[in-house]
Design a protein around this motif. Structure first.
Motif, PDB file in Angstrom:
ATOM      1  N   GLN A 205    -115.596  89.049  62.714  1.00 34.62           N
ATOM      2  CA  GLN A 205    -115.973  87.863  63.201  1.00 34.62           C
ATOM      3  C   GLN A 205    -115.718  86.777  62.153  1.00 34.62           C
ATOM      4  O   GLN A 205    -115.242  85.505  62.406  1.00 34.62           O
ATOM      5  N   GLN A 206    -115.904  86.891  61.188  1.00 39.00           N
ATOM      6  CA  GLN A 206    -115.633  85.844  59.985  1.00 39.00           C
ATOM      7  C   GLN A 206    -114.241  85.449  59.742  1.00 39.00           C
ATOM      8  O   GLN A 206    -113.862  84.468  59.575  1.00 39.00           O
ATOM      9  N   ALA A 207    -113.336  86.582  59.666  1.00 34.10           N
ATOM     10  CA  ALA A 207    -111.917  86.443  59.594  1.00 34.10           C
ATOM     11  C   ALA A 207    -111.527  85.624  60.561  1.00 34.10           C
ATOM     12  O   ALA A 207    -110.547  84.654  60.632  1.00 34.10           O
ATOM     13  N   ALA A 208    -112.050  86.119  61.966  1.00 38.84           N
ATOM     14  CA  ALA A 208    -111.453  85.435  63.178  1.00 38.84           C
ATOM     15  C   ALA A 208    -111.810  84.014  63.036  1.00 38.84           C
ATOM     16  O   ALA A 208    -110.884  83.016  63.466  1.00 38.84           O
ATOM     17  N   SER A 209    -113.058  83.623  62.813  1.00 45.93           N
ATOM     18  CA  SER A 209    -113.364  82.021  62.537  1.00 45.93           C
ATOM     19  C   SER A 209    -112.651  81.622  61.417  1.00 45.93           C
ATOM     20  O   SER A 209    -112.065  80.214  61.759  1.00 45.93           O
ATOM     21  N   PHE A 210    -112.345  81.917  60.533  1.00 55.03           N
ATOM     22  CA  PHE A 210    -111.509  81.428  59.450  1.00 55.03           C
ATOM     23  C   PHE A 210    -110.060  80.984  59.848  1.00 55.03           C
ATOM     24  O   PHE A 210    -109.540  80.175  59.572  1.00 55.03           O
ATOM     25  N   ALA A 211    -109.566  82.095  60.693  1.00 60.20           N
ATOM     26  CA  ALA A 211    -108.204  82.087  61.241  1.00 60.20           C
ATOM     27  C   ALA A 211    -108.105  80.895  62.189  1.00 60.20           C
ATOM     28  O   ALA A 211    -107.158  80.190  62.256  1.00 60.20           O
ATOM     29  N   SER A 212    -109.041  80.842  63.068  1.00 60.48           N
ATOM     30  CA  SER A 212    -109.284  79.528  63.933  1.00 60.48           C
ATOM     31  C   SER A 212    -109.215  78.327  63.237  1.00 60.48           C
ATOM     32  O   SER A 212    -108.689  77.514  63.600  1.00 60.48           O
ATOM     33  N   TYR A 213    -110.156  78.166  62.268  1.00 62.64           N
ATOM     34  CA  TYR A 213    -110.225  76.961  61.598  1.00 62.64           C
ATOM     35  C   TYR A 213    -108.897  76.658  60.969  1.00 62.64           C
ATOM     36  O   TYR A 213    -108.503  75.434  60.829  1.00 62.64           O
ATOM     37  N   LEU A 214    -107.864  77.485  60.238  1.00 62.24           N
ATOM     38  CA  LEU A 214    -106.822  77.275  59.718  1.00 62.24           C
ATOM     39  C   LEU A 214    -105.762  76.934  60.846  1.00 62.24           C
ATOM     40  O   LEU A 214    -105.047  75.936  60.845  1.00 62.24           O
ATOM     41  N   ALA A 215    -105.801  77.634  62.093  1.00 62.17           N
ATOM     42  CA  ALA A 215    -104.825  77.300  63.085  1.00 62.17           C
ATOM     43  C   ALA A 215    -105.164  75.927  63.525  1.00 62.17           C
ATOM     44  O   ALA A 215    -103.999  75.123  64.222  1.00 62.17           O
TER      45      ALA A 215
END
Length: 242
Positions: A205-215
């Motif tokens: 979940q944390q990685a997905a949230s970070f990826a979303s932030y980068l995107a």
């Protein structure tokens, strides 16, 4: 008895860089602590067989010259690290490692590089990992500021001398994990098997949230695709060999 009151096995690496597929171990520590027993560190200095970049030396203080003069052959050390961790797992201790996918993945690739049986092949599904970074983000997600090991030590009032040395960081990770368990009932009240499994979910979940932030961050959109969601290590078959 809560897992944080038993024996813990802290683990940390200092390396030539941040690429888990290509970089090499320079120093390492596996430390047993807690459970009413003495602290028992095992430390290693390694000749990685390659030059240590100045940027890495600036972090951990180990030069190429020092590693070549005083370090032991990498293959010998990697085998000893793997066996030390396997012994801890066999004894029922969780492996405590800050940002587990980095250290455990790099150790895995080093083992494969030298033809050594990787830790996960030895202990199979008996491996239980405690990652203070993942747990801290899960229980206190909205706290501002960075979440490096030095930051968490400061938050919990823990002294961290010689930060970015493997022996200091391995022991500090264990102490931070214990402090997290003392402060947050949901951590100390969760059985170790279940806590390992839930950390996998939290990390994803944390990685997905970070990826979303980068995107959605201008200029960083291209970084989103490279965010890894695997925990506690990146499976070998998912990446190219070193």
């Amino acid at each position: 008895m809560s897992w944080h009151l038993g024996r813990l096995a802290g683990f940390d690496l200092e390396t030539t860089g941040v690429d888990t597929e290509q970089d090499r171990i320079v120093s390492a520590c596996v430390v047993g602590c807690g459970g009413g027993q003495p602290v028992t560190p095992r430390t290693w200095l390694v000749d990685p067989g390659v030059d240590i970049p100045a940027e890495a030396t600036a972090v951990h203080g180990i030069t190429t010259e020092k590693a070549r003069a005083e370090g032991r052959p990498a293959a010998d050390v990697v085998e000893e690290i793997v066996h030390a961790l396997a012994e801890a797992v066999d004894a029922g201790s969780p492996v405590v490692v800050m940002n587990a996918p980095y250290d455990l993945t790099l150790l895995d690739r080093e083992a494969r590089r030298y033809g050594i049986t990787p830790l996960t092949d030895i202990v199979s599904d008996e491996l239980r990992v405690i990652d203070p970074r993942v747990m801290d983000k899960a229980v206190d997600p909205y706290r501002p500021g960075r979440r490096r090991l030095t930051d968490l030590c400061a938050l919990y009032g823990l002294r961290l001398d010689d930060a970015h040395t493997a022996n200091a960081d391995a022991l500090a990770a264990c102490r931070v994990a214990s402090c997290l368990a003392e402060r947050w009932p949901q951590l100390r009240g969760t059985a170790l098997d279940e806590l390992h499994a839930v950390q996998q979910q939290w990390a994803q979940q944390q990685a997905a949230s970070f990826a979303s932030y980068l995107a959605r961050t201008p200029g960083r959109e291209h970084e989103a695709a490279s965010v890894q969601t695997d925990w506690p290590l990146i499976p070998y078959q998912c990446r190219g060999s070193a």
